[in-house]
Design an enzyme around this catalytic site. Structure first.
Site, short mmCIF file in Angstrom:
data_model
loop_
_atom_site.label_atom_id
_atom_site.label_comp_id
_atom_site.label_asym_id
_atom_site.label_seq_id
_atom_site.Cartn_x
_atom_site.Cartn_y
_atom_site.Cartn_z
N ASP A 133 0.72 -1.04 0.01
CA ASP A 133 -0.02 -0.04 0.04
C ASP A 133 0.82 1.11 0.03
OD1 ASP A 133 -2.28 1.51 0.14
OD2 ASP A 133 -2.86 1.38 2.27
N GLY A 134 1.58 1.36 -1.28
CA GLY A 134 2.32 2.49 -1.17
C GLY A 134 1.74 4.08 -1.88
N LYS A 135 0.72 3.67 -2.52
CA LYS A 135 -0.12 4.87 -3.01
C LYS A 135 1.01 5.92 -3.88
CE LYS A 135 -3.42 5.12 0.44
NZ LYS A 135 -2.89 4.20 1.75
N ARG A 136 1.86 5.18 -4.81
CA ARG A 136 2.69 5.76 -5.53
C ARG A 136 2.26 6.55 -6.56
NH1 ARG A 136 6.80 7.05 -2.50
NH2 ARG A 136 7.84 4.96 -1.59
#
Length: 172
Positions: free
Chosen positions: A20-23
């Site tokens: 869950d990096g939301k890059r």
């Protein structure tokens, strides 16, 4: 990063790891983030933010068998401030347009999904109608107040699958 990589090695191979990096960044930086998530860390998929457009997503979709979940209609209370804005030219909301784009991004390698909060079954239903072929990562069950039954009614695909419910706070 080394601790995360070590932790992932303990997870059985048949259990997919979603980072869950939301890059979300320009193409060259997005490629570096994708390489870090998939090659250096060993994740099977990663969450990304499409705010900067297609070139922020495509580097994460290049490897068949590795996936990406695009933020679409998130579970946080203020998500509607931006995600529910209506685009004048189409009459659709921003999150609906993201769902439509994600269907296109999925065509090549069949490895694109969406993040749609279980806290908003009405939006989840709209996304499922626009993106019938995509997996949906649906946070918000439990601590955020989402209802599992309502989310399933709204978001399951026609074959009764197509959703993943992360329950992160319950185990942390």
């Amino acid at each position: 990063i080394s601790v995360l990589k070590e932790l992932i090695q303990y997870i059985p191979a048949e259990i997919p790891v979603i980072l869950d990096g939301k890059r979300g960044d320009i193409g060259t930086t997005a490629k570096a983030y994708a390489d870090a998530a998939f090659k250096a860390i060993g994740a099977d998929s990663v969450t990304v933010n499409s705010y900067m457009g297609t070139d922020t997503i495509l580097p994460f979709t290049n490897e068949p068998g590795l996936g990406v979940f695009v933020l679409c209609k998130t579970s946080n209370p203020s998500s509607s401030e931006i995600q529910e804005l209506v685009i004048q030219s189409s009459g659709r909301t921003i999150f609906e347009e993201i769902a439509i784009l994600a269907e296109k991004w999925n065509e090549k390698n069949k490895n694109v999904g969406l993040v749609v909060g279980a806290t908003d079954p009405a939006s989840l239903k709209r996304v499922r109608m626009l993106a019938p072929n995509l997996w949906i990562l649906s946070p918000g069950i439990g601590a955020q107040g989402g209802n599992l039954e309502d989310a399933c009614k709204a978001g399951l695909s026609s074959n009764g699958s197509g959703m993943i419910f992360p329950i992160s706070r319950a185990i942390s």
